[in-house]
Design a protein around this motif. Structure first.
Motif, PDB file in Angstrom:
ATOM      1  N   UNK A 135       0.800  -1.222   0.000  1.00 21.93           N
ATOM      2  CA  UNK A 135       0.000   0.000   0.000  1.00 21.93           C
ATOM      3  C   UNK A 135       0.836   1.276   0.000  1.00 21.93           C
ATOM      4  N   UNK A 136       2.158   1.181   0.078  1.00 26.37           N
ATOM      5  CA  UNK A 136       3.005   2.361   0.037  1.00 26.37           C
ATOM      6  C   UNK A 136       4.363   1.990  -0.545  1.00 26.37           C
ATOM      7  N   UNK A 137       5.046   2.963  -1.154  1.00 24.90           N
ATOM      8  CA  UNK A 137       6.316   2.655  -1.830  1.00 24.90           C
ATOM      9  C   UNK A 137       7.412   2.223  -0.867  1.00 24.90           C
ATOM     10  N   UNK A 138       8.274   1.343  -1.364  1.00 28.46           N
ATOM     11  CA  UNK A 138       9.463   0.964  -0.622  1.00 28.46           C
ATOM     12  C   UNK A 138       9.289  -0.098   0.434  1.00 28.46           C
ATOM     13  N   UNK A 139       8.082  -0.599   0.627  1.00 32.13           N
ATOM     14  CA  UNK A 139       7.856  -1.610   1.661  1.00 32.13           C
ATOM     15  C   UNK A 139       8.221  -3.016   1.182  1.00 32.13           C
ATOM     16  N   UNK A 151      20.812  -0.658  -2.001  1.00 32.60           N
ATOM     17  CA  UNK A 151      19.533  -0.125  -2.465  1.00 32.60           C
ATOM     18  C   UNK A 151      18.554   0.020  -1.302  1.00 32.60           C
ATOM     19  N   UNK A 152      18.528  -0.964  -0.415  1.00 32.86           N
ATOM     20  CA  UNK A 152      17.642  -0.898   0.744  1.00 32.86           C
ATOM     21  C   UNK A 152      17.960   0.329   1.594  1.00 32.86           C
ATOM     22  N   UNK A 153      19.248   0.560   1.844  1.00 36.01           N
ATOM     23  CA  UNK A 153      19.654   1.729   2.630  1.00 36.01           C
ATOM     24  C   UNK A 153      19.252   3.023   1.938  1.00 36.01           C
ATOM     25  N   UNK A 154      19.440   3.088   0.616  1.00 32.50           N
ATOM     26  CA  UNK A 154      19.070   4.279  -0.141  1.00 32.50           C
ATOM     27  C   UNK A 154      17.565   4.538  -0.036  1.00 32.50           C
ATOM     28  N   UNK A 176      12.286   7.514   4.545  1.00 25.76           N
ATOM     29  CA  UNK A 176      12.149   7.768   5.968  1.00 25.76           C
ATOM     30  C   UNK A 176      11.586   6.612   6.761  1.00 25.76           C
ATOM     31  N   UNK A 177      11.404   5.451   6.136  1.00 26.95           N
ATOM     32  CA  UNK A 177      10.954   4.260   6.857  1.00 26.95           C
ATOM     33  C   UNK A 177      11.578   3.030   6.213  1.00 26.95           C
ATOM     34  N   UNK A 178      11.451   1.888   6.885  1.00 29.51           N
ATOM     35  CA  UNK A 178      12.190   0.705   6.483  1.00 29.51           C
ATOM     36  C   UNK A 178      11.492  -0.183   5.473  1.00 29.51           C
ATOM     37  N   UNK A 179      12.284  -0.963   4.752  1.00 28.10           N
ATOM     38  CA  UNK A 179      11.777  -2.006   3.864  1.00 28.10           C
ATOM     39  C   UNK A 179      11.306  -3.172   4.728  1.00 28.10           C
ATOM     40  N   UNK A 180      10.209  -3.802   4.337  1.00 26.40           N
ATOM     41  CA  UNK A 180       9.664  -4.907   5.117  1.00 26.40           C
ATOM     42  C   UNK A 180       9.977  -6.276   4.522  1.00 26.40           C
ATOM     43  N   UNK A 223      24.013 -17.130   3.614  1.00 27.91           N
ATOM     44  CA  UNK A 223      23.912 -16.792   5.038  1.00 27.91           C
ATOM     45  C   UNK A 223      24.257 -15.325   5.270  1.00 27.91           C
ATOM     46  N   UNK A 224      25.186 -14.806   4.474  1.00 27.34           N
ATOM     47  CA  UNK A 224      25.590 -13.405   4.616  1.00 27.34           C
ATOM     48  C   UNK A 224      24.396 -12.469   4.425  1.00 27.34           C
ATOM     49  N   UNK A 225      23.656 -12.666   3.329  1.00 27.34           N
ATOM     50  CA  UNK A 225      22.512 -11.794   3.061  1.00 27.34           C
ATOM     51  C   UNK A 225      21.392 -12.048   4.064  1.00 27.34           C
ATOM     52  N   UNK A 226      21.138 -13.301   4.378  1.00 24.83           N
ATOM     53  CA  UNK A 226      20.077 -13.612   5.339  1.00 24.83           C
ATOM     54  C   UNK A 226      20.334 -12.928   6.679  1.00 24.83           C
ATOM     55  N   UNK A 227      21.577 -12.982   7.140  1.00 25.54           N
ATOM     56  CA  UNK A 227      21.907 -12.376   8.433  1.00 25.54           C
ATOM     57  C   UNK A 227      21.786 -10.859   8.392  1.00 25.54           C
ATOM     58  N   UNK A 228      22.221 -10.252   7.271  1.00 25.66           N
ATOM     59  CA  UNK A 228      22.118  -8.792   7.144  1.00 25.66           C
ATOM     60  C   UNK A 228      20.655  -8.349   7.140  1.00 25.66           C
TER      61      UNK A 228
END
Length: 301
Positions: A46-50, A100-103, A109-113, A126-131
């Motif tokens: 329902x909103x961008x970036x989620x 890209x997620x950080x950008x 102003x809010x996080x990716x879900x 495992x590297x990406x999963x842990x991050x």
């Protein structure tokens, strides 16, 4: 057959087996994939970036001029806005996705879900999963051999590659220019209305503003880039003859290739002759010029 009087010599059984009884031989010999249901619009973000969808495309048949072998679109589910990354190896995929997620988080102003990706090792490490776990982001991957579950990213790959192929063909440029063509295709795609958005563009849904497309030009056309005073002498030409290769991703300017030095440059002071495609054969060039008016016009960004 016998019940419909289509054959004789068959004795019908009086005790029928339950309708849900499975024939093992039929299941083994006739098994097919279950149908995929159309996505329910109510389940769309329902909103961008989620919710972001991504996929890796490549390796391409030749390396790009910049040395890339792969491209990786990251598609926002809500707006269908695309951010494209180019990779020399699959090992870069995880870090570029995190970048890209950080950008997006800094921009919105809010996080990716949620991240939706295929089952490739670059996304299941495992590297990406842990991050992602540290950021509280859910990773959803497809069932093996089921690309349909990552349809948004898969379809976007097909769309931009088809458009890039068309740009290269029209401009008569070699395949090694594919990275320029894909970047240009993404730039235009983000600004085109789409049925998925009820005829609104990804750019509009992502930014809340209508896109300004006055800067768009014919890919591969002749361009004249102004040479700054600091780089020329009194009687040197004031412009360099170039080929237009797209739009700079991190600067407000055009990407060009100097036809003399073959160097790639970025300039905002450019004049275009869109009826002239320098790499196009002369016969095709005459046809193009006979169909249109004089398209020679200056443009700055």
């Amino acid at each position: 057959i016998a019940s419909q009087n289509k054959a004789t010599g068959i004795q019908l059984l009086t005790n029928k087996e339950p309708e849900d009884t499975k024939c093992e031989a039929c299941e083994m010999g006739k098994s097919t994939r279950l149908p995929f249901q159309a996505r329910d619009p109510e389940h769309r973000s329902k909103e961008p970036g989620r919710v972001l969808h991504t996929d890796l495309c490549g390796p391409m048949q030749v390396d790009s001029i910049q040395g890339s072998r792969y491209c990786m679109p990251i598609v926002d589910e809500y707006s269908r806005f695309v951010t494209m990354y180019f990779l020399t190896s699959k090992d870069q995929a995880a870090d570029l996705l995190l970048e890209c997620i950080t950008m997006y988080e800094n921009t919105l102003g809010y996080g990716v879900q949620t991240i939706q990706a295929d089952n490739g090792g670059e996304f299941t490490s495992n590297y990406l999963r842990n991050k992602l776990k540290e950021k509280g982001i859910k990773l959803q991957t497809t069932v093996p051999y089921t690309p349909e579950q990552n349809g948004i990213a898969e379809r976007m790959n097909r769309t931009v590659v088809d458009r890039a192929r068309t740009l290269l063909t029209h401009a008569a440029l070699p395949i090694k220019y594919w990275q320029f063509a894909i970047a240009a295709a993404v730039h235009v795609t983000n600004r085109l209305p789409t049925n998925a958005n009820n005829r609104r563009s990804p750019y509009e849904l992502w930014t809340g503003k209508l896109p300004d497309i006055s800067h768009l030009r014919v890919f591969g056309c002749r361009a004249y880039a102004h040479v700054p005073d600091q780089k020329r002498r009194k009687f040197d030409p004031k412009a360099a003859s170039c080929i237009f290769l797209g739009y700079a991703m991190e600067q407000k300017g055009y990407q060009l290739q100097d036809e003399t030095t073959l160097k790639t440059i970025v300039s905002r002071d450019v004049s275009f002759d869109e009826a002239l495609l320098p790499k196009k054969p002369a016969v095709a060039q005459d046809i193009i010029q006979s169909k249109g008016e004089d398209l020679h016009m200056p443009q700055t960004m």
